[in-house]
Design a protein around this motif. Sequence first.
Motif, PDB file in Angstrom:
ATOM      1  N   ARG A   1       0.834  -1.193   0.000  1.00  0.00           N
ATOM      2  CA  ARG A   1       0.000   0.000   0.000  1.00  0.00           C
ATOM      3  C   ARG A   1       0.876   1.254   0.000  1.00  0.00           C
ATOM      4  N   LYS A   2       1.923   1.219   0.768  1.00  0.00           N
ATOM      5  CA  LYS A   2       2.787   2.403   0.905  1.00  0.00           C
ATOM      6  C   LYS A   2       4.178   1.988   1.345  1.00  0.00           C
ATOM      7  N   LEU A   3       5.143   2.849   1.113  1.00  0.00           N
ATOM      8  CA  LEU A   3       6.466   2.676   1.710  1.00  0.00           C
ATOM      9  C   LEU A   3       6.636   3.786   2.747  1.00  0.00           C
ATOM     10  N   TRP A   4       7.333   3.459   3.817  1.00  0.00           N
ATOM     11  CA  TRP A   4       7.636   4.447   4.859  1.00  0.00           C
ATOM     12  C   TRP A   4       9.149   4.579   4.981  1.00  0.00           C
ATOM     13  N   LEU A   5       9.643   5.754   4.605  1.00  0.00           N
ATOM     14  CA  LEU A   5      11.069   6.016   4.783  1.00  0.00           C
ATOM     15  C   LEU A   5      11.254   6.635   6.160  1.00  0.00           C
ATOM     16  N   THR A   6      12.139   6.082   6.958  1.00  0.00           N
ATOM     17  CA  THR A   6      12.410   6.706   8.254  1.00  0.00           C
ATOM     18  C   THR A   6      13.572   7.689   8.113  1.00  0.00           C
ATOM     19  N   ALA A   7      13.506   8.735   8.935  1.00  0.00           N
ATOM     20  CA  ALA A   7      14.530   9.789   8.907  1.00  0.00           C
ATOM     21  C   ALA A   7      14.917  10.104  10.342  1.00  0.00           C
TER      22      ALA A   7
ATOM     23  N   PRO B   1       4.865   6.166  -7.498  1.00  0.00           N
ATOM     24  CA  PRO B   1       4.772   7.630  -7.454  1.00  0.00           C
ATOM     25  C   PRO B   1       5.083   8.160  -6.050  1.00  0.00           C
ATOM     26  N   GLU B   2       5.453   9.442  -5.984  1.00  0.00           N
ATOM     27  CA  GLU B   2       5.911   9.973  -4.687  1.00  0.00           C
ATOM     28  C   GLU B   2       4.817   9.950  -3.620  1.00  0.00           C
ATOM     29  N   ASP B   3       3.542   9.988  -4.040  1.00  0.00           N
ATOM     30  CA  ASP B   3       2.498  10.002  -3.006  1.00  0.00           C
ATOM     31  C   ASP B   3       2.281   8.619  -2.371  1.00  0.00           C
ATOM     32  N   LYS B   4       2.993   7.610  -2.859  1.00  0.00           N
ATOM     33  CA  LYS B   4       2.919   6.284  -2.203  1.00  0.00           C
ATOM     34  C   LYS B   4       4.072   6.114  -1.205  1.00  0.00           C
ATOM     35  N   ILE B   5       4.861   7.171  -1.040  1.00  0.00           N
ATOM     36  CA  ILE B   5       6.028   7.061  -0.159  1.00  0.00           C
ATOM     37  C   ILE B   5       5.943   8.138   0.918  1.00  0.00           C
ATOM     38  N   ASN B   6       5.836   7.705   2.162  1.00  0.00           N
ATOM     39  CA  ASN B   6       5.758   8.636   3.280  1.00  0.00           C
ATOM     40  C   ASN B   6       7.108   8.740   3.977  1.00  0.00           C
ATOM     41  N   VAL B   7       7.315   9.877   4.600  1.00  0.00           N
ATOM     42  CA  VAL B   7       8.529  10.058   5.403  1.00  0.00           C
ATOM     43  C   VAL B   7       8.112  10.260   6.849  1.00  0.00           C
ATOM     44  N   VAL B   8       8.738   9.539   7.748  1.00  0.00           N
ATOM     45  CA  VAL B   8       8.462   9.705   9.175  1.00  0.00           C
ATOM     46  C   VAL B   8       9.788   9.860   9.913  1.00  0.00           C
TER      47      VAL B   8
ATOM     48  N   HIS C   1      14.862   0.940   9.932  1.00  0.00           N
ATOM     49  CA  HIS C   1      15.530   1.614   8.803  1.00  0.00           C
ATOM     50  C   HIS C   1      14.580   1.945   7.669  1.00  0.00           C
ATOM     51  N   SER C   2      13.380   1.426   7.694  1.00  0.00           N
ATOM     52  CA  SER C   2      12.253   1.787   6.830  1.00  0.00           C
ATOM     53  C   SER C   2      11.219   0.676   6.893  1.00  0.00           C
ATOM     54  N   MET C   3      10.056   0.909   6.268  1.00  0.00           N
ATOM     55  CA  MET C   3       8.949  -0.041   6.392  1.00  0.00           C
ATOM     56  C   MET C   3       8.161  -0.143   5.094  1.00  0.00           C
ATOM     57  N   VAL C   4       7.518  -1.297   4.937  1.00  0.00           N
ATOM     58  CA  VAL C   4       6.553  -1.483   3.843  1.00  0.00           C
ATOM     59  C   VAL C   4       5.189  -1.727   4.482  1.00  0.00           C
ATOM     60  N   GLU C   5       4.202  -0.935   4.072  1.00  0.00           N
ATOM     61  CA  GLU C   5       2.832  -1.082   4.574  1.00  0.00           C
ATOM     62  C   GLU C   5       2.032  -1.884   3.550  1.00  0.00           C
ATOM     63  N   TYR C   6       1.391  -2.947   4.006  1.00  0.00           N
ATOM     64  CA  TYR C   6       0.599  -3.808   3.116  1.00  0.00           C
ATOM     65  C   TYR C   6      -0.898  -3.559   3.296  1.00  0.00           C
TER      66      TYR C   6
END
Length: 400
Positions: free
Chosen positions: A179-185, A242-249, A257-262
């Motif tokens: 559903r989405k990718l989550w990049l951690t920062a 697309p960039e709207d499928k990738i969130n930054v937290v 180190h990052s996550m995949v949301e299903y």
Amino acid sequence: MTQRIAVLGATGSIGDSTLAILADHPQDYTVYALSGYQRLDKLFALCQQFKPTRVCVPTKDVDSFAQRLSAAGLSIDVVGGKAGLIDIATDVQTDTVVAAIVGAAGLPSTLAAARAGKRILLANKEALVMAGEVLIRAVKTHKATLLPIDSEHNAIFQCLPASIQQDHAQIHDVSHGVRKLWLTASGGPFLNQTFEQMQRASVAQAVKHPNWSMGQKISVDSATMMNKGLELIEACHLFDLPEDKINVVMHPQSIIHSMVEYSDGSYLAQLGSPDMKTPIAHALSYPNRIDSGSQPLDLFALSALEFIKPDLQKFACLRLARQAMQAGTQATIVLNAANEIAVASFLDGQIRLTDIADINERTLTQVSVSTLGRDADIDDILAIDTLARRHTKMIVSKMA
Ligand code: NDP
Ligand code: MG
């Protein structure tokens, strides 16, 4: 059979971590080639330690470096400059290229490695930001293998289904349930400081990252969060989303180190100590696993894991990266070029840390380039890069 490795950018921080792993596993990997740029004493010491077959230095240094090696009794083929990097990246003896040169300088050799069908361990995120479509197309056409070692992208890669991993990690659509990718920062050194404090930051304060030890350019990028912006663009290309499928937290502890949301509500995350040896070892040995030499995670010592929404006013570079990605590749090339010049100007003491975002934004709005077509190649990309750099230098000279 051992894997023959070319480490391009061997004298840098990623180079250090890679060579530490290779030194621990001599039966599995041969250090076939190394490259350096300014730190040639360090490169010489690495040549003594690893005895590569080939080495690349700037063109002007080829003769003196070759003499130095032969005086030390080392028989190593010395090549020079951009052509030398491409020569090593495409050498039939090279199995794997570790693309660890910083900035746009890493693009031509990375692309050449893709066109030669190599296994590429990609640290150089700027190559994807500038030439994502061209690079991914080359990887697919020439059956190269692209394995991300940027820790966030490596984490996402590890959390994807094997079928996607084997399809060049391209997610394309949501059919696999992603559903989405989550990049951690981490938020860098100024997460808990005000904009005004950031404005007054010295170079030493800006490059002192709380969790990671890295080269100067990426450390400044982490302080402005341009690094996360570049990583957002990198993730769009690597995973074909697309960039709207990738969130930054923001996650100040840098443990996830990052996550995949299903789609079923599962979040798969990769955890580990903040040590680049883990993603590098993963990519080196993929699909197997080797000991990376990193410290195990002490789960009992972790008190809390925090997640915070990024402040896009304080960290405007992250907002600019989304805007550029929406606008198209020509804009991401301009943004990357502007940022490289702005960061170098900050490191030189010409501008303040907070000027970087202003300069990047001004370059993005002022440099007008036409949309790059699907058949655009590296020359078109480098032409935009050159134009943008020239414009940014002009902005900086007016400010300084
Ligand atoms: P460093 O500055 O530590 O190392 C950069 C390397 O590139 C050095 O070997 C340097 O040579 C070489 N180099 C610099 N300019 C040129 C040039 N014009 N031509 C050829 N070689 C050049 O950077 P890092 O190792 O920190 O980062 C490397 C890349 O990996 C960057 O793209 C960064 O964003 C990415 N990355 C880094 C991470 C990290 O933890 N460090 C994490 C994730 C990604 P010399 O030192 O001899 O001058
Ligand atoms: Mg990263």
